[in-house]
Motif scaffolding. Structure first.
Motif, PDB file in Angstrom:
ATOM      1  N   ARG A   3       0.838  -1.201   0.000  1.00 32.84           N
ATOM      2  CA  ARG A   3       0.000   0.000   0.000  1.00 32.84           C
ATOM      3  C   ARG A   3       0.872   1.250   0.000  1.00 32.84           C
ATOM      4  O   ARG A   3       0.594   2.201  -0.719  1.00 32.84           O
ATOM      5  CB  ARG A   3      -0.933   0.020   1.200  1.00 32.84           C
ATOM      6  CG  ARG A   3      -1.993  -1.039   1.133  1.00 32.84           C
ATOM      7  CD  ARG A   3      -2.880  -0.995   2.328  1.00 32.84           C
ATOM      8  NE  ARG A   3      -3.711  -2.191   2.346  1.00 32.84           N
ATOM      9  CZ  ARG A   3      -4.591  -2.444   3.265  1.00 32.84           C
ATOM     10  NH1 ARG A   3      -4.783  -1.607   4.253  1.00 32.84           N
ATOM     11  NH2 ARG A   3      -5.311  -3.535   3.216  1.00 32.84           N
ATOM     12  N   ASN A   6       2.400   1.871  -3.407  1.00 36.97           N
ATOM     13  CA  ASN A   6       1.456   2.499  -4.330  1.00 36.97           C
ATOM     14  C   ASN A   6       1.251   3.974  -4.012  1.00 36.97           C
ATOM     15  O   ASN A   6       1.143   4.799  -4.916  1.00 36.97           O
ATOM     16  CB  ASN A   6       0.114   1.763  -4.313  1.00 36.97           C
ATOM     17  CG  ASN A   6       0.178   0.459  -5.058  1.00 36.97           C
ATOM     18  OD1 ASN A   6       1.012   0.281  -5.931  1.00 36.97           O
ATOM     19  ND2 ASN A   6      -0.693  -0.462  -4.725  1.00 36.97           N
ATOM     20  N   VAL A   7       1.186   4.309  -2.738  1.00 33.74           N
ATOM     21  CA  VAL A   7       1.052   5.715  -2.343  1.00 33.74           C
ATOM     22  C   VAL A   7       2.288   6.493  -2.798  1.00 33.74           C
ATOM     23  O   VAL A   7       2.170   7.599  -3.337  1.00 33.74           O
ATOM     24  CB  VAL A   7       0.837   5.845  -0.819  1.00 33.74           C
ATOM     25  CG1 VAL A   7       0.948   7.295  -0.368  1.00 33.74           C
ATOM     26  CG2 VAL A   7      -0.517   5.270  -0.427  1.00 33.74           C
ATOM     27  N   ILE A   9       4.286   5.773  -5.298  1.00 32.31           N
ATOM     28  CA  ILE A   9       4.230   5.894  -6.754  1.00 32.31           C
ATOM     29  C   ILE A   9       3.263   7.003  -7.154  1.00 32.31           C
ATOM     30  O   ILE A   9       3.560   7.797  -8.052  1.00 32.31           O
ATOM     31  CB  ILE A   9       3.840   4.542  -7.397  1.00 32.31           C
ATOM     32  CG1 ILE A   9       4.980   3.523  -7.225  1.00 32.31           C
ATOM     33  CG2 ILE A   9       3.486   4.710  -8.866  1.00 32.31           C
ATOM     34  CD1 ILE A   9       4.604   2.104  -7.575  1.00 32.31           C
ATOM     35  N   ALA A  10       2.125   7.078  -6.471  1.00 39.37           N
ATOM     36  CA  ALA A  10       1.147   8.131  -6.773  1.00 39.37           C
ATOM     37  C   ALA A  10       1.752   9.514  -6.557  1.00 39.37           C
ATOM     38  O   ALA A  10       1.569  10.418  -7.381  1.00 39.37           O
ATOM     39  CB  ALA A  10      -0.102   7.954  -5.905  1.00 39.37           C
ATOM     40  N   TRP A  11       2.482   9.691  -5.478  1.00 37.57           N
ATOM     41  CA  TRP A  11       3.122  10.996  -5.211  1.00 37.57           C
ATOM     42  C   TRP A  11       4.157  11.327  -6.279  1.00 37.57           C
ATOM     43  O   TRP A  11       4.271  12.473  -6.710  1.00 37.57           O
ATOM     44  CB  TRP A  11       3.758  11.013  -3.824  1.00 37.57           C
ATOM     45  CG  TRP A  11       2.751  11.275  -2.757  1.00 37.57           C
ATOM     46  CD1 TRP A  11       2.171  10.355  -1.927  1.00 37.57           C
ATOM     47  CD2 TRP A  11       2.165  12.532  -2.424  1.00 37.57           C
ATOM     48  NE1 TRP A  11       1.270  10.965  -1.105  1.00 37.57           N
ATOM     49  CE2 TRP A  11       1.250  12.305  -1.380  1.00 37.57           C
ATOM     50  CE3 TRP A  11       2.315  13.831  -2.901  1.00 37.57           C
ATOM     51  CZ2 TRP A  11       0.492  13.322  -0.816  1.00 37.57           C
ATOM     52  CZ3 TRP A  11       1.557  14.838  -2.330  1.00 37.57           C
ATOM     53  CH2 TRP A  11       0.672  14.582  -1.299  1.00 37.57           C
ATOM     54  N   ILE A  13       4.115  10.346  -9.375  1.00 34.91           N
ATOM     55  CA  ILE A  13       3.394  10.697 -10.606  1.00 34.91           C
ATOM     56  C   ILE A  13       2.811  12.100 -10.514  1.00 34.91           C
ATOM     57  O   ILE A  13       2.866  12.870 -11.471  1.00 34.91           O
ATOM     58  CB  ILE A  13       2.326   9.638 -10.928  1.00 34.91           C
ATOM     59  CG1 ILE A  13       3.039   8.343 -11.346  1.00 34.91           C
ATOM     60  CG2 ILE A  13       1.373  10.123 -12.011  1.00 34.91           C
ATOM     61  CD1 ILE A  13       2.136   7.168 -11.541  1.00 34.91           C
ATOM     62  N   ILE A  14       2.268  12.460  -9.355  1.00 33.38           N
ATOM     63  CA  ILE A  14       1.739  13.817  -9.176  1.00 33.38           C
ATOM     64  C   ILE A  14       2.857  14.845  -9.353  1.00 33.38           C
ATOM     65  O   ILE A  14       2.681  15.867 -10.027  1.00 33.38           O
ATOM     66  CB  ILE A  14       1.059  13.961  -7.804  1.00 33.38           C
ATOM     67  CG1 ILE A  14      -0.237  13.135  -7.788  1.00 33.38           C
ATOM     68  CG2 ILE A  14       0.765  15.427  -7.485  1.00 33.38           C
ATOM     69  CD1 ILE A  14      -0.842  12.962  -6.418  1.00 33.38           C
ATOM     70  N   LEU A  36      -4.240   4.725 -10.762  1.00 31.30           N
ATOM     71  CA  LEU A  36      -3.403   4.524  -9.581  1.00 31.30           C
ATOM     72  C   LEU A  36      -4.189   3.899  -8.431  1.00 31.30           C
ATOM     73  O   LEU A  36      -3.780   2.897  -7.868  1.00 31.30           O
ATOM     74  CB  LEU A  36      -2.800   5.856  -9.119  1.00 31.30           C
ATOM     75  CG  LEU A  36      -1.886   6.536 -10.125  1.00 31.30           C
ATOM     76  CD1 LEU A  36      -1.497   7.912  -9.636  1.00 31.30           C
ATOM     77  CD2 LEU A  36      -0.657   5.691 -10.357  1.00 31.30           C
ATOM     78  N   SER A  37      -5.310   4.487  -8.107  1.00 30.36           N
ATOM     79  CA  SER A  37      -6.074   3.978  -6.969  1.00 30.36           C
ATOM     80  C   SER A  37      -6.848   2.710  -7.332  1.00 30.36           C
ATOM     81  O   SER A  37      -7.128   1.887  -6.461  1.00 30.36           O
ATOM     82  CB  SER A  37      -7.018   5.042  -6.427  1.00 30.36           C
ATOM     83  OG  SER A  37      -7.952   5.427  -7.405  1.00 30.36           O
TER      84      SER A  37
END
Length: 111
Positions: A3, A6-7, A9-11, A13-14, A36-37
């Motif tokens: 988890r 993934n968080v 990776i999301a940051w 990408i942002i 992503l989510s």
């Protein structure tokens, strides 16, 4: 642990969208629209149930729930193209999202 990965990776990408948008709006848009989510939520459902059928049902519901999101993007794009102020364009997008969501629920498509 997955988890947090993934968080993270999301940051990343942002942050990439924030940097890339200065050079390529198209590439920034593609990065912003990456799922992503969804895979994270699918993994959570599968990890909790270990049931492919339940995970498939969840994924179908997620697919159908994307339709109101398309309504959001379409409405926000149209309003921004008409030079409606940004805040009102976002509110209009969320209004379109809610209308489509309620329509799908009312029709029994999204239960």
């Amino acid at each position: 642990m997955h988890r947090w990965l993934n968080v993270g990776i999301a940051w990343v990408i942002i942050a990439a969208v924030a940097l890339i948008q200065e050079r390529s709006r198209v590439l920034a848009g593609i990065l912003a629209a990456m799922p992503l989510s969804i895979p994270l939520a699918m993994w959570i459902v599968y990890a909790e149930t270990r049931d492919l059928e339940q995970t498939a049902h969840f994924t179908r519901a997620t697919f159908l729930a994307l339709i109101p999101s398309f309504g959001f993007v379409l409405a926000a794009w149209a309003l921004l193209s008409l030079r409606v102020p940004f805040g009102w364009s976002i509110i209009g997008g969320y209004t379109a999202w809610l209308v489509v969501l309620l329509l799908l629920r009312g029709l029994g498509i999204l239960r």
